[in-house]
Design an enzyme around this catalytic site. Structure first.
Site, PDB file in Angstrom:
ATOM      1  N   THR A 114      -2.472   0.780  -4.655  1.00  0.00           N
ATOM      2  CA  THR A 114      -3.106   2.027  -3.789  1.00  0.00           C
ATOM      3  C   THR A 114      -4.285   2.358  -4.194  1.00  0.00           C
ATOM      4  OG1 THR A 114      -2.518   4.338  -3.352  1.00  0.00           O
ATOM      5  CG2 THR A 114      -1.979   3.538  -5.467  1.00  0.00           C
ATOM      6  N   SER A 115      -5.163   2.843  -3.375  1.00  0.00           N
ATOM      7  CA  SER A 115      -6.479   3.552  -3.696  1.00  0.00           C
ATOM      8  C   SER A 115      -6.235   4.870  -4.282  1.00  0.00           C
ATOM      9  CB  SER A 115      -7.345   3.454  -2.511  1.00  0.00           C
ATOM     10  OG  SER A 115      -7.674   2.198  -2.126  1.00  0.00           O
ATOM     11  N   ASP A 136       1.102  -1.318   0.032  1.00  0.00           N
ATOM     12  CA  ASP A 136       0.030  -0.076   0.085  1.00  0.00           C
ATOM     13  C   ASP A 136       0.922   1.094  -0.197  1.00  0.00           C
ATOM     14  OD1 ASP A 136      -2.332   1.578   0.368  1.00  0.00           O
ATOM     15  OD2 ASP A 136      -1.983   1.711   2.401  1.00  0.00           O
ATOM     16  N   LYS A 193     -10.357  -0.776  -3.203  1.00  0.00           N
ATOM     17  CA  LYS A 193     -10.446  -1.481  -1.754  1.00  0.00           C
ATOM     18  C   LYS A 193     -11.774  -0.989  -0.968  1.00  0.00           C
ATOM     19  CE  LYS A 193      -5.408  -1.042  -1.588  1.00  0.00           C
ATOM     20  NZ  LYS A 193      -4.112  -0.480  -0.946  1.00  0.00           N
ATOM     21  N   ASP A 223      -0.289   5.207   0.919  1.00  0.00           N
ATOM     22  CA  ASP A 223      -0.519   6.017   2.103  1.00  0.00           C
ATOM     23  C   ASP A 223      -0.599   5.479   3.303  1.00  0.00           C
ATOM     24  OD1 ASP A 223      -0.613   8.657   0.276  1.00  0.00           O
ATOM     25  OD2 ASP A 223      -2.277   7.722  -0.684  1.00  0.00           O
ATOM     26  N   ASP A 232      -1.727  -0.669   5.971  1.00  0.00           N
ATOM     27  CA  ASP A 232      -1.586  -0.130   7.261  1.00  0.00           C
ATOM     28  C   ASP A 232      -3.358  -0.080   7.855  1.00  0.00           C
ATOM     29  OD1 ASP A 232      -2.591   3.295   7.027  1.00  0.00           O
ATOM     30  OD2 ASP A 232      -2.134   2.062   5.233  1.00  0.00           O
TER      31      ASP A 232
END
Length: 226
Positions: A116-117, A17, A149, A19, A174
């Site tokens: 990543t989103s 991931d 996600k 962020d 995270d």
């Protein structure tokens, strides 16, 4: 670390991931959201920003719409994006241990991808500004898939891009949202919490949780040395 179960398999790829895991960006994002809300005259509780962590733009819009209305939510996100762009372009600090982990993986020839989103243009700018882009074989974003996600799409795309079966991918996340995405993809997640401490619902997922990326590297070291 003694309470964390060893990895049950030898990973053939590690998916990251972005962020909150590699970049200390969740605090910056939340600050920009709060600033945008103040400047637009909205009273939004800080707890709402925490609920957005790990989700895509659609989740953020839905949460804001439920609190201040759809049109106001769209305007707030647009204003926060302008504020955050300036922060991202200046380069966001790394989370502790990320470079050491990436260099360790590269030295062992372990394939690496970002999942990543964040949308692709911003993700690429953030990774480049932070000096992390050269460490990865692939970058997969919410721009590249239909569903963000906690759907598994971006993780499945990352595995496919690397040519590695999902079951052989280790995921570092995270957020609970990201952990659910990894589990839905049939992968093994290791969570490194940042702003969101795992609650009972998250703990019930039964995945591995460590305190830092250094601890995640220790898990990998133990398994690769076996």
């Amino acid at each position: 670390m003694s309470a964390v179960a060893p990895l049950p398999f030898r990973p053939e790829a590690v998916l990251f991931d972005m962020d909150g895991l590699m970049l200390d960006s969740e605090r910056a994002i939340n600050a920009c959201m709060a600033q945008a809300a103040r400047e637009l005259g909205h009273d939004v509780p800080d707890t709402l920003w925490l609920r957005m962590i790990g989700g895509g733009e659609g989740l953020c819009r839905r949460l804001l719409a439920g609190h201040i209305g759809d049109a106001a939510g769209v305007a707030l996100l647009a204003h926060a994006e302008v504020l955050y762009d300036a922060v991202a372009d200046a380069g966001i600090d790394h989370r502790p241990g990320v470079v050491a982990l990436l260099e360790w993986l590269i030295a062992r020839g372990m394939p690496r991808a970002v999942a990543t989103s964040t949308r692709r243009p911003l993700a690429m700018r953030k990774l480049a500004a932070a000096g992390l882009l050269p460490y990865f074989d692939a970058v997969c974003t919410s721009s590249d898939v239909q569903r963000p996600k906690p759907a598994p799409d971006v993780y499945l795309l990352a595995a496919s891009t690397l040519g590695v079966a999902p079951a052989l991918c280790l995921v570092l996340e995270d957020s609970p949202t990201g952990v659910r995405a990894a589990l839905a993809a049939g992968m093994t997640p290791v969570q490194v919490p940042d702003l969101l401490a795992p609650d009972e619902t998250t703990l019930a997922l039964g995945h591995r949780i460590v305190a830092s990326l250094d601890d995640a590297r220790l898990l990998l070291e133990a398994r690769l040395a076996a």
